[in-house]
Design an enzyme around this catalytic site. Structure first.
Site, PDB file in Angstrom:
ATOM      1  N   SER A 179       0.887  -1.106   0.102  1.00 45.48           N
ATOM      2  CA  SER A 179       0.014  -0.067   0.064  1.00 45.48           C
ATOM      3  C   SER A 179       0.981   1.443   0.104  1.00 45.48           C
ATOM      4  CB  SER A 179      -0.907  -0.085   1.200  1.00 45.48           C
ATOM      5  OG  SER A 179      -1.923  -0.903   1.015  1.00 45.48           O
ATOM      6  N   LYS A 193       0.033   3.460  -2.992  1.00 41.31           N
ATOM      7  CA  LYS A 193      -0.838   4.269  -2.984  1.00 41.31           C
ATOM      8  C   LYS A 193      -0.393   5.859  -3.114  1.00 41.31           C
ATOM      9  CE  LYS A 193      -4.239   1.591  -0.471  1.00 41.31           C
ATOM     10  NZ  LYS A 193      -3.956   0.265  -0.658  1.00 41.31           N
ATOM     11  N   TYR A 234     -10.413   2.594   5.474  1.00 43.44           N
ATOM     12  CA  TYR A 234      -9.260   2.189   4.493  1.00 43.44           C
ATOM     13  C   TYR A 234      -9.912   1.198   3.578  1.00 43.44           C
ATOM     14  CZ  TYR A 234      -4.573   1.399   3.356  1.00 43.44           C
ATOM     15  OH  TYR A 234      -3.267   1.378   2.708  1.00 43.44           O
ATOM     16  N   GLU A 273      -0.080   9.671   5.295  1.00 43.39           N
ATOM     17  CA  GLU A 273      -0.641   9.996   6.491  1.00 43.39           C
ATOM     18  C   GLU A 273       0.244  10.887   7.299  1.00 43.39           C
ATOM     19  OE1 GLU A 273      -1.654   6.085   7.844  1.00 43.39           O
ATOM     20  OE2 GLU A 273      -2.962   5.804   5.993  1.00 43.39           O
ATOM     21  N   LYS A 312       3.832   6.257   5.611  1.00 45.98           N
ATOM     22  CA  LYS A 312       2.845   5.141   4.992  1.00 45.98           C
ATOM     23  C   LYS A 312       3.359   3.797   5.082  1.00 45.98           C
ATOM     24  CE  LYS A 312      -0.918   4.063   2.966  1.00 45.98           C
ATOM     25  NZ  LYS A 312      -0.892   2.700   3.577  1.00 45.98           N
ATOM     26  N   SER A 358       1.944  -3.681   2.809  1.00 49.69           N
ATOM     27  CA  SER A 358       2.044  -5.102   2.916  1.00 49.69           C
ATOM     28  C   SER A 358       1.525  -5.758   1.705  1.00 49.69           C
ATOM     29  CB  SER A 358       1.401  -5.594   4.239  1.00 49.69           C
ATOM     30  OG  SER A 358       1.824  -4.760   5.436  1.00 49.69           O
TER      31      SER A 358
END
Length: 390
Positions: A93, A96, A179, A300, A342, A345
């Site tokens: 991820s 992203k 999420y 984040e 961030k 996985s």
């Protein structure tokens, strides 16, 4: 995510026996001495690797524009291939953040506005709940309750479209964060449509090269398959299989050296083409707050200095569940005095990226086992605090 396994195994003991660290300058591969930083990194990650039977890991650090990469263990246990500066890891991820960069780039080009409704870019969504959901809400997981994963039956574009047409929100858009791979996956898919090219092509031929990343891929070319590490789960070698919106949500394969370059571009994009520079910076805009964490685009964020406790809270498994959010109105402009991070996985890999623009420090951790997120956060935080003290 679906996986496959192949090849014979070697014991973890053999893998860890070969867990000797090497350090290289990320820019040119020139060896660096076994200095205090190298010892700190090795002393931090080796116990984690041993405890969780991680065959291989690459850790990259940057301090005020100077970066190093430290490699440990094995990329493949079957033939004892060591992790090197060329080893490609799945970053899950963390992908992203690249998807967010592409969408921000589309916005900077004027191809999209984040306030636009999702159905505006995919006519097949007309008449669905997506008529009332903005691109921003898709990109920040606040569309109203899209799930973590697609149902198993959603394997084609037609089924994806049918799924979204039938989906009904649980919450009012912009009130809860849940999420979701389908949420940010659609965000990236629609951004690519606005630019008139497939997502994979835009990423591999525009975004990666624009960022100076020469060893990052959605589709690993045959010539680099020998560098593509195997992930491990239950002692068996695995790699991620294709799935709906896999490229957008968890599809990047890259090296630690490329990832630390990406971190440096996020902290100082002066060398980037101006539109891409603004796009990268734009991903640091804060839109929603949940607990100690502020949700940007992909990234984040936390106020710096950040406690380990807040960082663990913001990256806890409970953050996958629906959480009521506070909308930031107006949005929080990009700031230097924040910690940005961030996790990522796949079934066989675990990644973590964290950096502090005001201090010009950052850490990248890539492993070919999905070790627990709290352990990644603790280890990277320990290294980050040491960098901050330099």
């Amino acid at each position: 995510m679906k996986i496959f396994a192949s090849y014979r195994l070697r014991t973890v003991t053999a893998a860890l026996a070969l867990c000797t660290a090497s350090a290289h300058a990320a820019g040119d591969g020139v060896p660096v001495g076994e200095d205090r930083l190298a010892r700190l990194v090795a002393d931090t990650v080796r116990p984690v690797m041993a405890q969780y039977e991680v065959p291989g890991m690459a850790v990259a650090v940057t301090v005020r524009g100077k970066s190093q990469v430290f490699n440990f263990g094995l990329a493949s246990k079957a033939d004892a291939t060591p992790v090197t500066e060329h080893t490609l890891f799945e970053i899950g991820s963390v992908s992203k953040t690249f998807t967010a960069t592409l969408a921000s780039y589309a916005a900077q080009r004027g191809a999209i506005s984040f306030s636009d409704k999702a159905s505006q870019y995919l006519p097949g969504l007309a008449g669905s709940s997506l008529d009332a959901i903005s691109l921003l809400e898709l990109g920040t997981y606040t569309a109203g309750g899209l799930p973590l994963q697609f149902p198993d039956a959603v394997t084609t574009s037609d089924r994806m479209l049918a799924y979204f047409k039938e989906w009904k929100p649980t919450y009012a858009a912009g009130t809860h964060r849940q999420y979701s791979n389908p949420s940010i996956g659609l965000f990236g898919y629609l951004a690519a449509r606005s630019l008139g090219e497939p997502f994979d092509n835009l990423m591999e031929h525009r975004i990666f090269p624009g960022l100076g990343l020469k060893h990052s891929f959605i589709r690993v070319p045959q010539s680099r398959m020998g560098d593509y590490a195997y992930g491990y789960k239950d002692g068996k070698p695995i790699r991620v299989n294709p799935g709906m919106f896999d490229s957008e949500a968890y599809g990047v394969k890259t090296t630690a050296a490329d990832m630390i370059r990406f971190v440096e571009a996020n902290m100082d994009g002066a060398r980037l083409e101006p539109t891409l520079q603004r796009a990268v910076t734009g991903t640091h805009t804060g839109y929603f707050r949940v607990g100690p964490m502020t949700q940007g685009l992909g990234w984040e964020m936390y106020t710096w200095p950040t406690s380990l406790e807040d960082l663990l809270t913001g990256n806890a498994a409970g953050m996958l569940e629906p959480k009521e959010v506070a909308r930031l109105a107006p949005p929080q402009p990009p700031r230097a005095d924040v910690l940005i991070n961030k996790t990522g996985s796949t079934n066989g890999f675990g990644a973590y990226v964290v950096f502090v623009p005001a201090r010009q420090i950052g850490v990248v951790m890539l492993a070919n086992r999905n070790l627990p997120i709290p352990e990644r956060v603790r280890a990277a935080y320990q290294i980050l605090k040491a960098l901050d003290a330099q």
